[in-house]
Every structure is written in structure tokens, then in C-alpha cells.
Design an enzyme around this catalytic site. Structure first.
Site, short mmCIF file in Angstrom:
data_model
loop_
_atom_site.label_atom_id
_atom_site.label_comp_id
_atom_site.label_asym_id
_atom_site.label_seq_id
_atom_site.Cartn_x
_atom_site.Cartn_y
_atom_site.Cartn_z
N GLY A 121 61.54 24.59 -67.35
CA GLY A 121 61.63 23.94 -68.67
C GLY A 121 62.31 24.77 -69.74
N GLY A 125 67.78 25.17 -65.19
CA GLY A 125 68.09 24.26 -64.08
C GLY A 125 67.09 24.33 -62.93
N SER A 126 65.80 24.55 -63.26
CA SER A 126 64.81 24.67 -62.18
C SER A 126 64.65 23.36 -61.41
CB SER A 126 63.47 25.13 -62.72
OG SER A 126 63.00 24.20 -63.66
N ALA A 129 67.59 22.94 -58.99
CA ALA A 129 67.49 23.88 -57.86
C ALA A 129 66.41 23.45 -56.88
CB ALA A 129 67.22 25.30 -58.38
N ASP A 169 74.21 20.61 -63.01
CA ASP A 169 73.19 21.56 -62.53
C ASP A 169 73.11 21.53 -61.00
OD1 ASP A 169 72.72 21.74 -65.21
OD2 ASP A 169 70.55 21.59 -65.07
O1 PMV Z 1 68.42 22.10 -69.94
P1 PMV Z 1 68.93 21.64 -68.64
O2 PMV Z 1 68.97 22.73 -67.59
O3 PMV Z 1 68.21 20.45 -68.11
O4 PMV Z 1 70.48 21.27 -68.83
C1 PMV Z 1 70.88 19.99 -69.27
C2 PMV Z 1 72.37 19.94 -69.47
C3 PMV Z 1 72.85 18.66 -70.19
O5 PMV Z 1 74.27 18.81 -70.36
C4 PMV Z 1 72.22 18.54 -71.55
C5 PMV Z 1 72.58 17.40 -69.39
C6 PMV Z 1 73.43 17.21 -68.16
O6 PMV Z 1 73.07 16.33 -67.36
O7 PMV Z 1 74.48 17.87 -67.99
#
Ligand code: PMV
Length: 337
Positions: A121, A125-126, A129, A169
Site C-alpha cells: 500500500g 506495486g505489491s 507483484a 506495474d
Molecule cells: O501506487 P500504485 O503502485 O498502485 O501505482 C499506480 C500507478 C497509476 O498510474 C496511478 C495507475 C496505473 O494503473 O498505472
């Protein structure tokens, strides 16, 4: 590796890396490019075939959830918290089992164990992954899946968590490296002169990617022309960043990170805590700093000159009592073993 006739299809393991978004988050959802890197934090998943029609998923974060394989259970009032959290993984595992059980699903299940050193959170990108490593481990019980096969299914699972996911991600976690990513476009690896190392500063505020992506959608619906202008700037920053990365121009890279942060502030996904940390980083020797991932909390990444790192970490830990995680961009994506 055992000879092929001894290949053990009853147990498999896979691991997948976390990521940082260096440039382009949110804009990437609407077709602008993003630059991401896989980092030296990983999630490890083992999968074992069992002769019972159940899917058991256990994680070292303390969650345990059990599901059926005969039919796809849907989230509802009877679901436990653990079942809700694990549902995207379950639905992906279910799909793999149904596709490869040759009508024997009534007596076929899997047990999954997840171990992670990726904080959850905080924009690393947990969830992507965990989807990538789980699908790779389960898929390997039935076939020898290639990365594209795994990526496609991981993305489907991630889109259960937030349906507009750009796929960035899952892509970087599967393929690894420093990636120039365009949704539905041609992605490519960026060759940098050396492994980039950064400091991740955890704001301590958990974020929901789904909520922030929908906040940006509202912003875009109400301010279309402004959004388009910001997206054009974001694209230009990405293009300049490719050059800075290939030339190992850290000063330029830092400036571009800070510019990218300003765009994210305009979208409304930053907040006072994040901006204070970004300001602190810049006042204490960072070449540049920005929020990474969805924002609203999560993490800030800072590019710090090597000679200032130790002092920087001790200062920021004292002042903001923030967790600092030194990370390195690594080329290693998904691994199966
Ligand atoms: O915070 P994270 O790891 O969920 O990254 C989201 C990245 C976004 O660009 C906001 C959404 C996406 O799907 O690319």
C-alpha cells in the site's frame, strides 16, 4: 534442474519484483508514456497441487483464505476479510485450474504460500507483484508458461482490484528492468549506464490506487483541456528522462522528477505530507524528488548524490520519523524455480 522425466509438476515456486514509477503515473492510464523500474524487493510464491477441490492461500502478512475449485465463488456478505483481499488471486488461480484440469477439477486444488519483502500500500506495486508471482507459480504446475501468458493473466487479476489499471506495474514486474511503458503500445527497455539507486521515503499513509485513479478521472472529466496540457508536459518529461537515463545525467534526471511532481500536484494526488517530504528532500541535497505511484500518501522517491545518502537518511528519519528504504533498480523480473 532434474531431467525432464523427473520434472516435479506438483510443486513450483516463483518470485516477482516490486517496482517504482520514475515518471508518468496517472497519465499512463490515458495513453501517455511512463518510465518504471523493477527494484530489489520481491514477493515469493510457492504453489503445491493437492487432491481436494480447494484453493488455500496463505500469506506471511497473516492472511489465510480458502476457496472452492468447483465453481467461482463471488465476493458477498459471507466472505471474510482475508477472502476479499485474496479474491483477485483466487479468481486467477481458478481460471488456470479450470483451463488445465481436463475435467478433473472436482478432485484438484492448490495450496499457495506467499512471502513478501515488499511493503504493502505504499506505491511499490505489491499487488501486481503478487499477481505475477502467483500466476507464474500456479501456471507452472500445469505447463511451462511464458512471460506474456503470465502478464496477460496477472493484468486481468489486477484489473479486479482497479479496473482502469494501465498494466504498467504487472508489465515491469513480469519482464523486469527499466521500462518505457505505453498502455497497449510498444514497450521497450531503457539501457542506463549503471543501476540507478534511489531512496524511497514512506509517508506512512496507506493509499488506495482505485480511489486515486477515480479522483484523477473526475479531474480529467471536469478539466479536459487542462488535463491534456498536463499530459503533454508529462510526455515531454518522459522523453527527456530517457535521454538523461541513457546519458547517466543525474542532475537532469532529478530536475525532471521534481517537474513531474509538480504535474501530479496539479492533478490533486499529492498532499501536504507528501509535499513536505519532497521539499525536505530538495533542501537536503536531493537532485530531485517526487511522489511515486498513485499518491494520496504512499511513498516519495528521491535521487540523492551517493556522497550525501548516509547523512540524508539519518536527517530525514529524525525529522519526519519516516521509514527510508534505499532501493536499486534491478533488471531481474519474474523468476521461476
Ligand atoms: O501506487 P500504485 O503502485 O498502485 O501505482 C499506480 C500507478 C497509476 O498510474 C496511478 C495507475 C496505473 O494503473 O498505472
Amino acid at each position: 534442474m532434474p531431467p525432464f522425466f523427473l520434472y516435479d509438476f506438483s510443486l513450483s515456486r516463483a518470485s516477482a519484483p516490486a517496482k517504482i514509477m520514475l515518471f508518468g503515473e496517472h497519465f499512463v492510464v490515458y495513453g501517455s508514456p511512463a518510465i518504471l523500474g523493477s527494484i530489489d524487493r520481491r514477493i515469493r510464491v510457492s504453489a503445491r497441487r493437492i487432491e481436494s477441490p480447494i484453493i488455500n492461500i496463505r500469506s506471511d502478512s497473516g492472511f489465510f483464505a480458502s476457496f472452492a475449485t468447483e465453481r467461482l465463488e463471488k465476493p458477498g456478505p459471507n466472505f471474510s476479510e482475508a477472502q476479499n483481499v485474496m479474491y483477485p488471486l483466487y479468481s486467477a488461480i481458478y481460471e488456470v485450474i479450470r483451463g488445465h484440469s481436463n475435467g478433473n477439477e472436482g478432485n484438484l486444488g492448490v495450496e499457495i504460500n506467499i512471502n513478501s519483502d515488499i511493503p504493502w500500500g505504499i506505491g511499490l506495486g505489491s499487488s501486481a507483484a503478487s499477481c505475477v508471482a502467483t500466476i507464474a507459480a500456479v501456471g507452472s504446475l500445469f505447463l511451462e508458461p511464458d512471460r506474456q501468458w503470465i502478464f496477460t493473466r496477472a493484468l486481468r487479476a489486477e484489473r479486479i482490484i482497479h479496473k482502469c489499471s494501465s498494466g504498467a506495474d504487472c508489465y515491469v514486474s513480469t519482464f523486469g528492468g527499466l521500462i518505457y511503458y505505453v498502455r497497449n503500445g510498444k514497450n521497450r527497455k531503457i539501457r542506463s549506464r549503471r543501476d540507478l539507486s534511489l531512496i524511497v521515503v514512506n509517508t506512512g499513509i496507506k493509499h488506495s490506487t482505485k480511489v486515486l485513479v477515480s479522483l484523477v478521472k473526475n479531474f480529467r472529466d471536469e478539466n479536459t483541456a487542462l488535463f491534456d496540457r498536463l499530459a503533454t508536459s508529462a510526455t515531454s518529461i518522459c522523453e527527456q528522462a530517457v535521454t538523461a537515463l541513457t546519458e547517466d545525467n543525474q542532475v537532469k534526471l532529478g530536475q525532471l522528477m521534481s517537474k513531474n511532481h509538480t504535474l501530479l500536484e496539479s492533478l490533486g494526488v499529492s498532499n501536504e505530507d507528501i509535499d513536505n517530504i519532497v521539499g525536505f528532500c530538495l533542501d537536503n541535497g536531493a537532485y530531485g524528488a517526487k511522489l511515486t505511484g498513485a499518491g494520496g500518501g504512499g511513498s516519495v522517491i528521491a535521487l540523492i548524490p551517493d556522497q550525501c545518502k548516509t547523512e540524508f537518511v539519518s536527517k530525514i528519519s529524525k525529522k519526519n520519523s519516516c521509514e527510508c528504504i534505499p532501493i536499486r533498480i534491478k533488471s531481474c523480473g519474474l523468476l521461476r524455480y
